[in-house]
Scaffold this motif. Structure first.
Motif: not given
Length: 314
Positions: A95-101, A103-107, A247-263
């Motif tokens: 899952s994309k959310y698990a790519y970096g550090t 999120y519990h710690f970061v947020m 597959v959600c059409p609304w995620n066509l609006k998703s833009k890449p984050h710029d959070e270093p910890n999630f790289l």
């Protein structure tokens, strides 16, 4: 009134400086409207073996029982949509959310910083951050704040940002200038792409997900053996699942984050199918240091890998 609005803008500006997508300030109130929906979900045992979901129901509905003297809740969104994804299209999928550090710690660190800012620049107060780690109905609060609506897949969806974001809260024991209630109408309409795309048919009705069928629950929350009835339906997912969001059409609006910890570490995105299936503990520790994947652990990840591996692979 103008002074109060100014204070609100100062807090929101700081939240944006910290990298949050959105920030809303609300009075703490009981979420009475959520009780019936949540209780029905529990009664049907759709929470599976997540026993903690059935505990502290009243605290989930009333933050004053969770955090003493709570008067204000600040709701924030944090983007995690990545610039790049895994290169080998045949490799097991993370899952994309698990790519970096994790999120519990970061947020939590960001919310602690926001708390300190409020204490030093706005008013003396006590506060407590929450990031998916306590009985807080985060989507309900974000919805009440007007940050989006709850889609058929039960995710919060934003007209501006899609749904690839985390939700966090900061509760305070002081009153602040509050945002006007501005519920966003449901923009899903007749679209059923998330329902149709879910390989395990976990979305059983509008805004209702049966966790027992959900790939994310199976690969992350569940301890012990995975459900053999779901064998062959995971679409190569080994930790979490983004299918209903992809597959959600609304995620066509998703833009890449710029959070270093999630790289992600470059090695993570470069792992081949064979390298995934042959991953050993040292490589796991190297790639997933401080990662949310540590929640399932090395043994859990190997269990998931075995589950998706065709029997013909040996």
């Amino acid at each position: 009134m103008q002074k109060e609005k100014h204070l609100s803008n100062i807090i929101k500006s700081k939240a944006k400086d910290l990298g949050f997508l959105e920030c809303a300030i609300l009075p703490v109130q009981e979420l009475a409207d959520e009780k019936e929906h949540f209780q029905k979900w529990l009664n049907k045992e759709m929470h599976g073996k997540m026993a903690y979901m059935a505990r502290n129901l009243e605290k989930r509905l009333n933050p004053e029982l969770l955090y003493e003297n709570a008067k204000t809740i600040i709701v924030v969104l944090q983007n995690y949509y990545p610039k790049a994804t895994q290169k080998d299209e045949t490799a097991p999928v993370l899952s994309k959310y698990a790519y970096g550090t994790d999120y519990h710690f970061v947020m939590k660190d960001k919310l602690e910083t926001l708390l300190s800012f409020i204490q030093n620049e706005i008013a003396p107060c006590n506060g407590r951050p929450f990031v998916d780690s306590a009985p807080v109905l985060e989507r309900a609060w974000a919805k009440r704040a007007g940050l989006g609506w709850v889609g058929k897949n039960s995710n919060l969806i934003s007209v501006t940002h899609g749904s690839f974001f985390f939700i966090g809260e900061l509760m305070l024991d002081i009153e602040l200038p509050y945002d006007e209630s501005k519920l966003v109408r449901d923009h899903c309409g007749n679209c059923t792409r998330c329902v149709d795309a879910c390989p395990t048919k976990a979305i059983v009705s509008n805004q209702v997900v049966d966790a027992r069928k959900c790939i994310s629950y199976q690969t992350i929350e569940l301890r012990g053996d995975l459900d053999e009835k779901l064998k062959g339906q995971f679409k190569n997912r080994i930790f979490g699942c983004d299918i209903c969001q992809d597959v959600c059409p609304w995620n066509l609006k998703s833009k890449p984050h710029d959070e270093p910890n999630f790289l992600p570490k470059s090695k993570l995105l470069e792992l081949t199918r064979d390298e995934w299936h042959n991953i050993d503990k040292p490589l796991f520790k190297d790639i997933f240091k401080n990662s949310a994947v540590k929640r399932t652990g090395f043994k859990g990840l190997k269990r998931n890998l075995r589950f998706i591996q065709p029997e013909t692979d040996g």
